[in-house]
Scaffold this active site. Structure first.
Site, PDB file in Angstrom:
ATOM      1  N   SER A   1       0.893  -1.090  -0.077  1.00 27.47           N
ATOM      2  CA  SER A   1       0.002   0.106   0.056  1.00 27.47           C
ATOM      3  C   SER A   1       0.911   1.127   0.024  1.00 27.47           C
ATOM      4  O   SER A   1       1.861   1.280   0.912  1.00 27.47           O
ATOM      5  CB  SER A   1      -1.052   0.126   1.321  1.00 27.47           C
ATOM      6  OG  SER A   1      -1.907   0.929   0.892  1.00 27.47           O
ATOM      7  N   GLU A   2       0.642   2.149  -0.960  1.00 27.40           N
ATOM      8  CA  GLU A   2       1.687   3.084  -1.330  1.00 27.40           C
ATOM      9  C   GLU A   2       1.926   3.965  -0.022  1.00 27.40           C
ATOM     10  O   GLU A   2       2.744   5.095  -0.130  1.00 27.40           O
ATOM     11  CB  GLU A   2       1.283   3.777  -2.563  1.00 27.40           C
ATOM     12  CG  GLU A   2      -0.053   4.745  -2.425  1.00 27.40           C
ATOM     13  CD  GLU A   2      -1.252   4.065  -3.012  1.00 27.40           C
ATOM     14  OE1 GLU A   2      -1.006   2.730  -2.953  1.00 27.40           O
ATOM     15  OE2 GLU A   2      -2.326   4.631  -3.509  1.00 27.40           O
ATOM     16  N   ASN A   3       1.186   4.244   0.860  1.00 26.42           N
ATOM     17  CA  ASN A   3       1.220   4.968   2.139  1.00 26.42           C
ATOM     18  C   ASN A   3       2.455   4.363   3.029  1.00 26.42           C
ATOM     19  O   ASN A   3       2.700   5.284   3.854  1.00 26.42           O
ATOM     20  CB  ASN A   3      -0.021   5.216   3.040  1.00 26.42           C
ATOM     21  CG  ASN A   3      -0.576   3.930   3.406  1.00 26.42           C
ATOM     22  OD1 ASN A   3      -0.423   2.965   2.771  1.00 26.42           O
ATOM     23  ND2 ASN A   3      -0.713   3.938   4.764  1.00 26.42           N
TER      24      ASN A   3
ATOM     25  N   SER B   1       8.346   4.346  -0.664  1.00 28.43           N
ATOM     26  CA  SER B   1       7.289   3.545  -1.394  1.00 28.43           C
ATOM     27  C   SER B   1       7.337   3.802  -2.930  1.00 28.43           C
ATOM     28  O   SER B   1       7.044   2.829  -3.534  1.00 28.43           O
ATOM     29  CB  SER B   1       6.234   3.825  -0.490  1.00 28.43           C
ATOM     30  OG  SER B   1       4.779   3.306  -1.049  1.00 28.43           O
TER      31      SER B   1
END
Lengths: 239, 217, 217, 239
Positions: free
Chosen positions: B45-47, B87
């Site tokens: 998840s890109e966070n 990320s």
């Protein structure tokens, strides 16, 4: 000896943030945002701010508090979908908005802190984000040139910190905080727990103290949850 | 015709063993719970998390542990947290092999529009522009038509683009389609959906092979 | 005339309280042990440590804890380890306020050469090119003349450059000199060294003020 | 479930490294170098390698072992002063050498792993490093355009790792390892201790497993010290 970056409280930490300045604020959604410092900015009423932050908070929390009071002149962000007041001000033209792909936003902050004035990225090529930007092909793939972002002040929130400004973030509350911590002319760190130097493992610091000019222990963190999603009870037995 | 869960189930068949996958908000998120037996993938998840797990129990909810949709989540054994620059280094550097995301429009050139309706909806692109510009494989999960019944598969997008020539495959409530050589190629029909239904709902150029198998879900 | 320790002692007077400092190999390294009483600075070594301490006792030697000169060191309380990309992000991003390094030649434009003698010595520039291109303040610590007795302070460098127009101050065994407006400016004399001695040993243009104080060490 | 990257041993890890390939190797001096894999490359005799590494080892350890056997065709490094054989081969023209500023080397590796094909840096402007490179001013200061570095294989050495390829480095043995780990088409990690997934704190991983394709536990680490410097006994009492 490690340098001492501690300031007494949030008032001392935010001293010098003036009308018209550019301020970077860490956090993703409401996760890992510098709650105390945002509260202090609302209290001082400093205005005409350019805020660089991945999101703009919600109507009654995070940067939404400063939007409500019209303290923000310009917002640089990647996603602002959770904030109705933001959308209203943007569509009415009251608020100047620069929307940036999230990865470019993070990398531009890192670049700002790392003395890299510009870099090429494929993100946004062929979209309105690329308008006016230099395009160059590498390995047959078009990229656009993006420039570094810096700020008069960067404000980050960490889980633990020591008096030398070394910071450790918790879980996904890390997000934009480390990159932004490097890119402030003055970087303010608010932490849930401030410890003496020597207590943190030198191999496990996320933000080295060299990037932090002021650090203080915040109080009364609400740590609000934006989307509380839980597994149904029947799932719990699955372990 | 598939519902959203059905679309997610079909998307799940696109997963390849031993890969890293990023799931966008909406239908794609549902895929996480539909990974086929014996298939091992890791969700990014890109966070800032690799090894994202299911939603937490009420007791385990942690405000500091969320996904890119701002939902509370858990971390599986072997998970890693990292910052946003790291990320997107993973994403931009093509270490995430598959991205699944929703769309407002897709063109037969593989362009995608999913972030802005001029003068009306202003949410921002979030990480979508980085994701579509980077991943080796981009699969779109969406309804075939919008709420006005208009096709979302167009000869060219009318909305501001998120990325160009990037979408490889589209899974909708009606069909699976590939984007190749500037046209849509019909690959599979949803159960109970005819080729004529799909043709009627597709505004862009559509190549229909002699045989169009029904999805096996 | 100063010996190497004397040069390091004079360099130590250049330290400013509350700053981060990178010390090059050779004479600069000696400065770490000569920090004035009450002065608080933190040393960065570009291989990946902030808060570098003195050499370890024999029992504390750790092969995994070295400085940029590959010497075994210790870490002070509050120290941090980081990777090379992060280390040069600090340097390039001007978070390290002062760099002290040695030189083969310095020109009156502030150019520095310290990494290569064509056809002979090939060691590489290491981190020196990044350091001199980045730090706000660059101080050179070196002998005024080379082993053949030739001046190392020149109108222009004859050796391949490490950086251009970057050196602000030079501390030698004979003098302290500033680089400003394309000439050397004599700031201080070493104990027992005359202005004439310094003029004779300086090949580049040298501005000498009416009064040239002797260093206080 | 976390992906499993383990391979049985160093032979399995280095499989596929062929003549003429480009290999990145972590380490600074002899600190944090992938000792076991270098030994395996010496054993297989693979040749005409282009090696990207900050240093070239010493005559009888590290990359010096591969120089002695003439397995390296080209060396990309920042500092090679500790190796007489290197200097001999370079001056005689037997060895092709590309010397790069250390910070640019690190950033170029990071860029290679991060999908940034090129970036501007001030390092090397006005020197022979800048020859043939684009120069551009930002804020009145000239910068040169540097390109990303990638490799067929990147080989790194970590202190601890888990089966998913997550890595933790010790002290300054971290150095170039994390950046290079991101830039290999295939990245091999050798670790002093290999643990099951779940044993490492997810907040304290230096290299996420996504960058690592093969991991194994090395044996018999010599961890040679290049410059053993110790405090005189009289200093010990100072604490």
């Amino acid at each position: 000896m490690a340098l001492d970056k501690t300031v007494r409280d949030v008032q001392a930490a935010c001293r010098g943030i003036e009308d018209g300045m550019t301020v970077m604020l860490g956090g993703f959604g409401l996760c890992g945002i510098p709650e105390c410092s945002i509260g202090e900015l609302a209290r001082t009423g400093v205005k005409d701010l350019t805020c660089i932050s991945n999101n703009a908070g919600v109507d009654d929390f995070g940067l939404g508090l400063l939007l409500k009071t019209r303290q923000i002149k310009k917002m640089i962000a990647s996603y602002v979908g959770e904030n109705d007041e933001f959308e209203r001000q943007m569509l009415s033209g009251e608020l100047d908005v620069d929307l940036i792909p999230q990865g470019s936003l993070a990398e531009r902050c890192r670049a700002g802190g790392a003395g890299i004035p510009a870099f090429f990225t494929p993100a946004g090529y062929g979209t309105e984000i690329a308008e006016g930007k230099e395009v160059r092909e590498f390995d047959g793939k078009p990229h656009i040139l993006e420039s570094a972002l810096t700020a008069d002040f960067a404000i980050v929130k960490a889980w633990k910190g020591d008096t030398a400004g070394n910071l450790i973030y918790k879980a996904t509350a890390r997000n934009f905080n480390p990159a932004m911590a490097t890119a402030g002319r003055i970087t303010i760190a608010e932490v849930e727990e401030l410890v003496p130097v020597g207590e943190l493992d030198p191999g496990q610091i996320h933000t080295p103290g060299i990037f932090v000019q002021r650090i203080f222990q915040g109080a009364q963190y609400e740590r609000r949850i934006e989307q509380r999603t839980v597994a149904p009870a029947s799932n719990e037995s699955k372990g | 015709m598939l519902d959203k869960i059905g679309i997610a189930k079909r998307i799940a068949q696109e997963l390849e063993n031993g890969t890293y996958v990023n799931l966008g908000i909406g239908i794609p998120t549902l895929v996480a719970n539909l990974v086929p037996e014996g298939m091992n993938v890791e969700f990014q998840s890109e966070n800032g998390i690799l090894g994202m797990g299911p939603f937490p129990t009420d007791a385990d909810v942690d405000a500091d542990l969320i996904n890119a949709g701002k939902q509370t989540i858990t971390a599986l054994p072997g998970a890693v947290y990292f910052d946003s620059a790291a990320s997107f280094a993973m994403i931009r550097g093509r270490h995430v092999q598959l991205t699944v995301l929703g769309a407002m429009e897709v063109s037969q050139q593989g362009d995608i529009a999913n972030w802005k309706i001029p003068g009306r909806l202003v949410k921002g692109m979030g990480g979508a522009m980085d994701l579509v510009a980077s991943a080796e494989n981009i699969v779109v999960a969406m309804m075939h038509t919008n709420k006005h019944g208009e096709s979302k598969l167009l000869s060219s997008c009318s909305l501001p683009l998120t990325g160009v020539a990037c979408v490889k495959r589209i899974v909708t409530n009606l069909a699976v389609l590939d984007v190749k050589d500037g046209v849509f190629h019909l690959v599979e029909r949803a159960p109970g959906v005819s080729v004529q239904d799909i043709q009627a709902a597709t505004a862009g150029d559509l190549v229909v092979p002699a045989e169009v198998p029904e999805m096996q879900i």
